[in-house]
Design a protein around this motif. Structure first.
Motif, PDB file in Angstrom:
ATOM      1  N   SER A   4       0.839  -1.200   0.000  1.00  0.00           N
ATOM      2  CA  SER A   4       0.000   0.000   0.000  1.00  0.00           C
ATOM      3  C   SER A   4       0.869   1.243   0.000  1.00  0.00           C
ATOM      4  O   SER A   4       1.838   1.342   0.736  1.00  0.00           O
ATOM      5  CB  SER A   4      -0.886  -0.001   1.241  1.00  0.00           C
ATOM      6  N   SER A   5       0.500   2.214  -0.846  1.00  0.00           N
ATOM      7  CA  SER A   5       1.290   3.441  -0.922  1.00  0.00           C
ATOM      8  C   SER A   5       1.252   4.204   0.393  1.00  0.00           C
ATOM      9  O   SER A   5       2.176   4.939   0.716  1.00  0.00           O
ATOM     10  CB  SER A   5       0.801   4.320  -2.069  1.00  0.00           C
ATOM     11  N   MET A   6       0.214   4.056   1.183  1.00  0.00           N
ATOM     12  CA  MET A   6       0.069   4.805   2.424  1.00  0.00           C
ATOM     13  C   MET A   6       1.159   4.449   3.434  1.00  0.00           C
ATOM     14  O   MET A   6       1.468   5.228   4.306  1.00  0.00           O
ATOM     15  CB  MET A   6      -1.310   4.551   3.049  1.00  0.00           C
ATOM     16  N   SER A   7       1.758   3.278   3.343  1.00  0.00           N
ATOM     17  CA  SER A   7       2.730   2.839   4.337  1.00  0.00           C
ATOM     18  C   SER A   7       4.171   2.996   3.855  1.00  0.00           C
ATOM     19  O   SER A   7       5.083   2.567   4.539  1.00  0.00           O
ATOM     20  CB  SER A   7       2.459   1.377   4.705  1.00  0.00           C
ATOM     21  N   ARG A   8       4.383   3.604   2.723  1.00  0.00           N
ATOM     22  CA  ARG A   8       5.712   3.644   2.138  1.00  0.00           C
ATOM     23  C   ARG A   8       6.447   4.938   2.470  1.00  0.00           C
ATOM     24  O   ARG A   8       5.951   6.024   2.246  1.00  0.00           O
ATOM     25  CB  ARG A   8       5.613   3.457   0.636  1.00  0.00           C
ATOM     26  N   ALA A   9       7.667   4.774   2.979  1.00  0.00           N
ATOM     27  CA  ALA A   9       8.534   5.905   3.262  1.00  0.00           C
ATOM     28  C   ALA A   9       9.111   6.437   1.947  1.00  0.00           C
ATOM     29  O   ALA A   9       9.181   5.709   0.947  1.00  0.00           O
ATOM     30  CB  ALA A   9       9.667   5.466   4.191  1.00  0.00           C
ATOM     31  N   PRO A  10       9.549   7.704   1.922  1.00  0.00           N
ATOM     32  CA  PRO A  10      10.109   8.271   0.690  1.00  0.00           C
ATOM     33  C   PRO A  10      11.209   7.419   0.058  1.00  0.00           C
ATOM     34  O   PRO A  10      11.192   7.187  -1.152  1.00  0.00           O
ATOM     35  CB  PRO A  10      10.638   9.637   1.147  1.00  0.00           C
ATOM     36  N   ARG A  11      12.156   6.921   0.861  1.00  0.00           N
ATOM     37  CA  ARG A  11      13.235   6.120   0.268  1.00  0.00           C
ATOM     38  C   ARG A  11      12.691   4.814  -0.315  1.00  0.00           C
ATOM     39  O   ARG A  11      13.209   4.311  -1.309  1.00  0.00           O
ATOM     40  CB  ARG A  11      14.387   5.912   1.236  1.00  0.00           C
ATOM     41  N   VAL A 111      15.700  14.386  -6.523  1.00  0.00           N
ATOM     42  CA  VAL A 111      15.296  15.025  -5.268  1.00  0.00           C
ATOM     43  C   VAL A 111      13.772  14.968  -5.240  1.00  0.00           C
ATOM     44  O   VAL A 111      13.114  15.620  -6.054  1.00  0.00           O
ATOM     45  CB  VAL A 111      15.793  16.482  -5.181  1.00  0.00           C
ATOM     46  N   TRP A 112      13.247  14.173  -4.310  1.00  0.00           N
ATOM     47  CA  TRP A 112      11.811  13.914  -4.295  1.00  0.00           C
ATOM     48  C   TRP A 112      11.168  14.309  -2.974  1.00  0.00           C
ATOM     49  O   TRP A 112      11.756  14.124  -1.904  1.00  0.00           O
ATOM     50  CB  TRP A 112      11.550  12.420  -4.466  1.00  0.00           C
ATOM     51  N   ARG A 113       9.922  14.769  -3.073  1.00  0.00           N
ATOM     52  CA  ARG A 113       9.052  14.934  -1.909  1.00  0.00           C
ATOM     53  C   ARG A 113       7.959  13.875  -2.022  1.00  0.00           C
ATOM     54  O   ARG A 113       7.270  13.796  -3.056  1.00  0.00           O
ATOM     55  CB  ARG A 113       8.427  16.324  -1.857  1.00  0.00           C
ATOM     56  N   VAL A 114       7.825  13.069  -0.990  1.00  0.00           N
ATOM     57  CA  VAL A 114       6.840  11.992  -0.963  1.00  0.00           C
ATOM     58  C   VAL A 114       5.941  12.208   0.251  1.00  0.00           C
ATOM     59  O   VAL A 114       6.428  12.326   1.375  1.00  0.00           O
ATOM     60  CB  VAL A 114       7.537  10.608  -0.871  1.00  0.00           C
TER      61      VAL A 114
END
Length: 141
Positions: A4-11, A111-114
């Motif tokens: 699930s995308s909701m549980s994923r950290a940026p890295r 360089v990403w913002r998640v």
């Protein structure tokens, strides 16, 4: 992309993108991005310089999938930042195609913002492809 995308950290999101790109899984990559995402490729000289929205990313990835090229990320170094939503990745793409003897590499820095497991803003700095003999280091996924 089963988690699930909701549980994923940026890295984790960035690592998933690099794994999917390296495996040639282009058809679902756009799902890593928020509906209103903004992706900039500051060094690009075409329409990919600014991609706004998930649909634009879907078209971008579909176009690359049809190009006859492939990419594999190697030498990946991830950097966390003081902002828990921001991650930086330095790596090299080893590429092939469109011809069978076409080999190239591109240095990259993303360089990403998640937020909530989806990319909301991305600045993807990609060097110009540099031809290689194809005999370089073996790519890592």
């Amino acid at each position: 992309m089963t988690t699930s995308s909701m549980s994923r950290a940026p890295r984790d999101v960035l690592t998933q993108l690099l794994a999917d790109v390296s495996a040639g899984r282009w058809d679902q990559l756009h799902e890593l991005y928020a509906d209103n995402t903004v992706v900039r490729h500051p060094f690009a000289r075409d329409v990919s310089r600014l991609l706004e929205g998930r649909d634009a990313l879907r078209h971008h990835f579909a176009h690359f999938a049809q190009s006859g090229r492939s990419l594999r990320a190697r030498d990946v170094v991830l950097h966390d930042t003081a902002d828990p939503e921001v991650v930086v990745a330095e790596f090299v793409y080893d590429g092939t195609g469109p011809g069978p003897d076409d080999h190239f590499e591109m240095a990259a820095c993303f360089v990403w913002r998640v937020r909530d497991g989806l990319v909301t803003h991305a600045n993807d700095y990609l060097d110009q492809p540099r031809p290689t003999s194809g005999d370089g280091p073996s790519p890592q996924s």
